[in-house]
Design a protein around this motif. Structure first.
Motif, mmCIF file in Angstrom:
data_model
loop_
_atom_site.group_PDB
_atom_site.id
_atom_site.type_symbol
_atom_site.label_atom_id
_atom_site.label_comp_id
_atom_site.label_asym_id
_atom_site.label_seq_id
_atom_site.Cartn_x
_atom_site.Cartn_y
_atom_site.Cartn_z
ATOM 1 N N VAL A 29 -1.442 -2.070 -3.934
ATOM 2 C CA VAL A 29 -2.835 -2.527 -3.867
ATOM 3 C C VAL A 29 -3.541 -2.372 -5.211
ATOM 4 N N SER A 30 -3.316 -1.263 -5.889
ATOM 5 C CA SER A 30 -3.995 -1.049 -7.177
ATOM 6 C C SER A 30 -3.596 -2.107 -8.192
ATOM 7 N N LEU A 44 -9.741 3.939 -9.734
ATOM 8 C CA LEU A 44 -8.397 3.940 -9.161
ATOM 9 C C LEU A 44 -7.826 5.345 -9.256
ATOM 10 N N PRO A 45 -7.109 5.790 -8.237
ATOM 11 C CA PRO A 45 -6.500 7.129 -8.297
ATOM 12 C C PRO A 45 -5.463 7.208 -9.416
ATOM 13 N N ASP A 46 -5.263 8.422 -9.928
ATOM 14 C CA ASP A 46 -4.274 8.642 -10.972
ATOM 15 C C ASP A 46 -2.860 8.760 -10.417
ATOM 16 N N SER A 47 -2.733 9.027 -9.132
ATOM 17 C CA SER A 47 -1.413 9.240 -8.541
ATOM 18 C C SER A 47 -0.660 7.916 -8.379
ATOM 19 N N ARG A 102 -19.852 -0.770 -7.107
ATOM 20 C CA ARG A 102 -18.786 0.222 -7.302
ATOM 21 C C ARG A 102 -17.627 -0.123 -6.384
ATOM 22 N N CYS A 103 -16.417 -0.095 -6.926
ATOM 23 C CA CYS A 103 -15.203 -0.337 -6.157
ATOM 24 C C CYS A 103 -14.304 0.886 -6.326
ATOM 25 N N GLU A 104 -14.002 1.533 -5.216
ATOM 26 C CA GLU A 104 -13.190 2.745 -5.277
ATOM 27 C C GLU A 104 -11.993 2.598 -4.348
ATOM 28 N N THR A 105 -10.813 2.916 -4.868
ATOM 29 C CA THR A 105 -9.586 2.898 -4.082
ATOM 30 C C THR A 105 -9.208 4.331 -3.759
#
Length: 164
Positions: A48-49, A74-77, A108-111
């Motif tokens: 998805v990212s 976006l998460p770092d993982s 704001r867009c946050e995953t």
């Protein structure tokens, strides 16, 4: 080119124009790269990212054109994958983001990678809604559409068994 071709041109006075042209060229290159990425098929299972990045590049340009902004987190993982059709994932992400940035405000867009799902939350200063029937079409593809304060969240089931 016109300023450079003038016989009386001072090279120092052309610096600002050259810097502006270089910056605009950089923007055009980023937008072209994003368009090319969106034109390519999405690999299934979907990261998805990775699918989101070129869409946010294009949506950010729309937001700026309307006087707004788009902040993406976006998460770092390592990104989990989702076992959904790539075009459905990309279409849902694009539909929500482009609807959100039309208002000319900060969006704001946050995953978030949850234990059993990937959630993408898109929030603006003011509430926005999807056009009639679009949420149902997205949900028919296996993507949950949830209203959140001032925005919309998309939840996609994780495919932890998928190999990449």
């Amino acid at each position: 080119r016109g300023r450079v071709s003038r016989a009386n041109s001072d090279v120092v006075s052309l610096t600002g124009f050259a810097e502006a042209a270089a910056a605009e060229l950089g923007v055009a290159i980023r937008l072209t790269d994003a368009l090319l990425a969106v034109a390519r098929p999405v690999r299934v299972p979907v990261d998805v990212s990775s699918a989101l990045v070129p869409i946010t590049t294009l949506a950010r340009a729309v937001a700026l054109a309307h006087g707004g902004s788009l902040e993406v987190t976006l998460p770092d993982s390592v990104a989990p994958t989702v076992p959904l059709a790539g075009d459905a994932v990309r279409g849902a992400l694009a539909a929500v983001l482009f609807e959100a940035v039309q208002g000319g405000e900060a969006v704001r867009c946050e995953t978030v990678y949850e234990r059993d799902a990937v959630m993408v939350e898109v929030v603006g200063k003011n509430e926005f809604v999807l056009p009639d029937g679009l949420a149902g079409s997205i949900e028919a593809c296996g993507i949950a559409v949830q209203a959140v304060p001032h925005g919309i969240a998309l939840r996609m089931p994780r495919d932890d068994a998928a190999t990449r």
